[in-house]
Motif scaffolding. Sequence first.
Motif, PDB file in Angstrom:
ATOM      1  N   ILE A  56      15.290  -3.038   3.783  1.00 44.85           N
ATOM      2  CA  ILE A  56      16.013  -2.269   3.446  1.00 44.85           C
ATOM      3  C   ILE A  56      14.944  -0.825   2.688  1.00 44.85           C
ATOM      4  O   ILE A  56      15.463  -0.181   2.435  1.00 44.85           O
ATOM      5  CB  ILE A  56      15.362  -2.588   1.654  1.00 44.85           C
ATOM      6  CG1 ILE A  56      16.189  -1.717   0.218  1.00 44.85           C
ATOM      7  CG2 ILE A  56      14.687  -3.117   0.377  1.00 44.85           C
ATOM      8  CD1 ILE A  56      16.739  -2.069  -0.716  1.00 44.85           C
ATOM      9  N   GLU A  57      13.290  -1.240   3.262  1.00 48.02           N
ATOM     10  CA  GLU A  57      12.432   0.007   3.363  1.00 48.02           C
ATOM     11  C   GLU A  57      12.635   0.888   4.438  1.00 48.02           C
ATOM     12  O   GLU A  57      12.372   2.122   4.074  1.00 48.02           O
ATOM     13  CB  GLU A  57      11.071  -1.054   3.274  1.00 48.02           C
ATOM     14  CG  GLU A  57      10.551  -1.939   2.136  1.00 48.02           C
ATOM     15  CD  GLU A  57      11.032  -3.276   2.154  1.00 48.02           C
ATOM     16  OE1 GLU A  57      10.844  -3.623   1.566  1.00 48.02           O
ATOM     17  OE2 GLU A  57      12.036  -3.644   3.590  1.00 48.02           O
ATOM     18  N   GLN A  58      13.918   0.541   4.900  1.00 49.40           N
ATOM     19  CA  GLN A  58      13.880   1.672   6.021  1.00 49.40           C
ATOM     20  C   GLN A  58      14.574   2.823   5.399  1.00 49.40           C
ATOM     21  O   GLN A  58      15.183   3.660   6.161  1.00 49.40           O
ATOM     22  CB  GLN A  58      14.467   0.812   7.230  1.00 49.40           C
ATOM     23  CG  GLN A  58      13.332   0.150   8.083  1.00 49.40           C
ATOM     24  CD  GLN A  58      14.576  -0.069   9.380  1.00 49.40           C
ATOM     25  OE1 GLN A  58      15.409  -0.200   9.661  1.00 49.40           O
ATOM     26  NE2 GLN A  58      13.587  -0.476   9.665  1.00 49.40           N
ATOM     27  N   VAL A  59      15.452   2.403   4.373  1.00 48.87           N
ATOM     28  CA  VAL A  59      16.298   3.190   4.129  1.00 48.87           C
ATOM     29  C   VAL A  59      16.382   3.953   2.496  1.00 48.87           C
ATOM     30  O   VAL A  59      16.583   4.784   2.321  1.00 48.87           O
ATOM     31  CB  VAL A  59      17.853   2.545   3.746  1.00 48.87           C
ATOM     32  CG1 VAL A  59      19.234   2.522   3.356  1.00 48.87           C
ATOM     33  CG2 VAL A  59      18.128   1.481   4.603  1.00 48.87           C
ATOM     34  N   VAL A  60      15.770   2.690   1.854  1.00 48.48           N
ATOM     35  CA  VAL A  60      15.055   3.548   0.980  1.00 48.48           C
ATOM     36  C   VAL A  60      13.893   3.215   0.416  1.00 48.48           C
ATOM     37  O   VAL A  60      13.736   1.564  -0.123  1.00 48.48           O
ATOM     38  CB  VAL A  60      16.592   3.112  -0.560  1.00 48.48           C
ATOM     39  CG1 VAL A  60      16.667   1.983  -0.827  1.00 48.48           C
ATOM     40  CG2 VAL A  60      16.443   3.976  -2.057  1.00 48.48           C
ATOM     41  N   THR A  61      13.073   3.732  -0.598  1.00 47.23           N
ATOM     42  CA  THR A  61      11.826   2.984  -1.295  1.00 47.23           C
ATOM     43  C   THR A  61      12.294   2.866  -2.666  1.00 47.23           C
ATOM     44  O   THR A  61      12.770   3.751  -3.789  1.00 47.23           O
ATOM     45  CB  THR A  61      10.716   4.631  -1.009  1.00 47.23           C
ATOM     46  OG1 THR A  61      10.765   4.681   0.002  1.00 47.23           O
ATOM     47  CG2 THR A  61       9.162   3.663  -2.013  1.00 47.23           C
ATOM     48  N   LEU A  62      12.150   1.352  -3.297  1.00 44.54           N
ATOM     49  CA  LEU A  62      12.387   0.891  -4.794  1.00 44.54           C
ATOM     50  C   LEU A  62      10.864   1.266  -5.469  1.00 44.54           C
ATOM     51  O   LEU A  62      10.510   0.288  -5.822  1.00 44.54           O
ATOM     52  CB  LEU A  62      13.259   0.469  -4.598  1.00 44.54           C
ATOM     53  CG  LEU A  62      14.458   0.668  -4.118  1.00 44.54           C
ATOM     54  CD1 LEU A  62      15.632  -1.170  -4.366  1.00 44.54           C
ATOM     55  CD2 LEU A  62      15.895   1.201  -5.094  1.00 44.54           C
ATOM     56  N   ASP A  63      10.320   2.413  -5.681  1.00 48.06           N
ATOM     57  CA  ASP A  63       9.264   1.998  -6.011  1.00 48.06           C
ATOM     58  C   ASP A  63       9.482   1.472  -7.506  1.00 48.06           C
ATOM     59  O   ASP A  63      10.010   2.744  -8.623  1.00 48.06           O
ATOM     60  CB  ASP A  63       8.556   3.682  -6.403  1.00 48.06           C
ATOM     61  CG  ASP A  63       6.898   3.983  -6.934  1.00 48.06           C
ATOM     62  OD1 ASP A  63       6.964   2.766  -7.697  1.00 48.06           O
ATOM     63  OD2 ASP A  63       6.996   4.622  -7.070  1.00 48.06           O
ATOM     64  N   PRO A  64       8.617   0.646  -7.624  1.00 48.11           N
ATOM     65  CA  PRO A  64       8.726   0.179  -9.288  1.00 48.11           C
ATOM     66  C   PRO A  64       8.239   0.778 -10.477  1.00 48.11           C
ATOM     67  O   PRO A  64       8.955   0.689 -11.711  1.00 48.11           O
ATOM     68  CB  PRO A  64       7.372  -1.217  -9.234  1.00 48.11           C
ATOM     69  CG  PRO A  64       7.589  -1.678  -7.761  1.00 48.11           C
ATOM     70  CD  PRO A  64       7.557  -0.374  -7.054  1.00 48.11           C
ATOM     71  N   ASP A  65       7.214   1.930 -10.404  1.00 44.82           N
ATOM     72  CA  ASP A  65       7.301   2.457 -11.259  1.00 44.82           C
ATOM     73  C   ASP A  65       7.837   3.315 -11.720  1.00 44.82           C
ATOM     74  O   ASP A  65       8.384   4.154 -12.513  1.00 44.82           O
ATOM     75  CB  ASP A  65       5.590   3.213 -11.141  1.00 44.82           C
ATOM     76  CG  ASP A  65       4.491   2.707 -10.519  1.00 44.82           C
ATOM     77  OD1 ASP A  65       4.128   1.640 -11.684  1.00 44.82           O
ATOM     78  OD2 ASP A  65       3.746   2.939  -9.939  1.00 44.82           O
TER      79      ASP A  65
END
Length: 197
Positions: A56-65
């Motif tokens: 998933i990190e290659q496609v989108v960054t889901l930053d918790p903040d």
Amino acid sequence: MQYALITDLHSSLSDTRAVLTAIQRTAPQAIVFSLGDVHECHIGKKRAKRYTFEEIEQVVTLDPDFLKLLFFETLLGNQEERLFSLIPTGVSHYLDQLRSSDRTKQTDSALFIHGDQLKWSYDLTPDTSSYPDRLLFFGHSHVRGLFKEGKRLTVHHDIPISIKRGRYAINVGPVLVEREWLLYDTTTETITFYRAK
């Protein structure tokens, strides 16, 4: 009723935080509503055609903040559509929930869309002829704008504009970089463009 409309966040934590803070300060009673492209897809359109999912990190960054800021309802934009086409169901609980969001929202007085559904001219004038709604709100182009009966009007920040008569197409402007948002007041039938600092 007041709507604080935002669009084209593209995963920008600092810009989104600045805009939400400005909304809270200026119109705390307004309902925050997003017109899509909340997230940035790291895979471009051309590459997406031949992309095979690995992580998933290659496609989108889901930053918790960043995710903590997303308390509002959102439409799906073209970025979300691409994410869903690349990331299988079951990989992210958050994205699986987002998949159920709509592409459009209709109220008594207005239609809200992302804007990738429109045809755009070279100078980023949208063709809204296939949308008969008197008030059409959208984003996508990253350029704020106001069109009455198809003609572009000059707009300034912080000045309410009456939209009581006529047919309007309203491009909210992007959160990303520009930190723009729009206050739509259904009672006074006005819109006000804002830019957060």
